[in-house]
Design a protein around this motif. Structure first.
Motif, PDB file in Angstrom:
ATOM      1  N   PHE A  24       0.915  -1.221  -0.103  1.00  0.00           N
ATOM      2  CA  PHE A  24      -0.138   0.095  -0.053  1.00  0.00           C
ATOM      3  C   PHE A  24       0.891   1.206  -0.049  1.00  0.00           C
ATOM      4  N   HIS A  27       2.745   2.036  -3.201  1.00  0.00           N
ATOM      5  CA  HIS A  27       1.728   2.376  -4.225  1.00  0.00           C
ATOM      6  C   HIS A  27       1.613   4.307  -3.879  1.00  0.00           C
ATOM      7  N   ASN A  28       1.318   4.450  -2.639  1.00  0.00           N
ATOM      8  CA  ASN A  28       1.061   5.700  -2.541  1.00  0.00           C
ATOM      9  C   ASN A  28       2.605   6.567  -2.642  1.00  0.00           C
ATOM     10  N   HIS A  76      -8.727  -3.122   0.579  1.00  0.00           N
ATOM     11  CA  HIS A  76      -7.683  -2.540  -0.159  1.00  0.00           C
ATOM     12  C   HIS A  76      -7.739  -3.129  -1.667  1.00  0.00           C
ATOM     13  N   GLY A  80      -8.478  -0.778  -4.945  1.00  0.00           N
ATOM     14  CA  GLY A  80      -7.210  -0.494  -5.594  1.00  0.00           C
ATOM     15  C   GLY A  80      -7.756  -1.017  -6.942  1.00  0.00           C
ATOM     16  N   SER A  83     -10.447   1.803  -8.298  1.00  0.00           N
ATOM     17  CA  SER A  83      -9.873   3.051  -8.762  1.00  0.00           C
ATOM     18  C   SER A  83      -9.104   3.361 -10.039  1.00  0.00           C
ATOM     19  N   HIS A 104      -0.507  -0.693  -9.009  1.00  0.00           N
ATOM     20  CA  HIS A 104      -1.831  -1.377  -8.305  1.00  0.00           C
ATOM     21  C   HIS A 104      -1.591  -2.653  -8.453  1.00  0.00           C
ATOM     22  N   TYR A 107       0.461  -3.425  -5.303  1.00  0.00           N
ATOM     23  CA  TYR A 107      -0.240  -3.132  -4.139  1.00  0.00           C
ATOM     24  C   TYR A 107      -1.293  -4.607  -4.136  1.00  0.00           C
TER      25      TYR A 107
END
Length: 129
Positions: A24, A27-28, A76, A80, A83, A104, A107
């Motif tokens: 996560f 990814h951010n 998540h 994910g 999105s 993604h 993720y």
């Protein structure tokens, strides 16, 4: 796997929770501009992950913690996936590119081991755990 002791399960699930969080966070950092651990998009999910991991680490709340980690990882995964869909209601910042999709996938793949481990533990846990 049913032969694994309680300590081994604790170590496995704790490690996989950190691994899922890392997917996560990577990814951010990769996809969101100027992202840090203290940015709300990362901080709040990090605090939730820590709280759920704490539930898992306490023997009396381990079953609730396992279910909570499953739900959190599933959120998540679904979030994910949704999105990156080309829906008009979603802002496309950052731009939807191959690189963005790769992050993604990373993720999502980071969530799967935790989902599997918690599910296995719930199916095979001792009666008193």
């Amino acid at each position: 796997m049913s032969q694994l002791g309680a300590r081994t399960w604790v170590a496995i699930v704790a490690t996989l929770a950190v691994f899922a969080w890392l997917g996560f966070f990577i990814h951010n950092v990769a996809d969101l501009p100027r992202q840090t651990i203290l940015s709300p998009e990362s901080l709040y999910p990090t605090l939730i992950t820590l709280a759920l991991l704490a539930l898992w680490l306490i023997p009396v709340t381990r079953t609730v913690g396992a279910w909570a980690l499953i739900v959190w990882s599933a959120l998540h995964l679904v979030g994910g996936a949704v999105s990156v869909l080309p829906l008009p209601i979603l802002p496309f910042v950052p731009e939807q590119s191959v690189t963005h999709y790769v992050f993604h996938v990373i993720y999502a793949l980071a969530q799967l081991p935790l989902l599997i481990a918690c599910s296995l533990w719930l199916r095979r846990r001792p009666e008193k755990t």
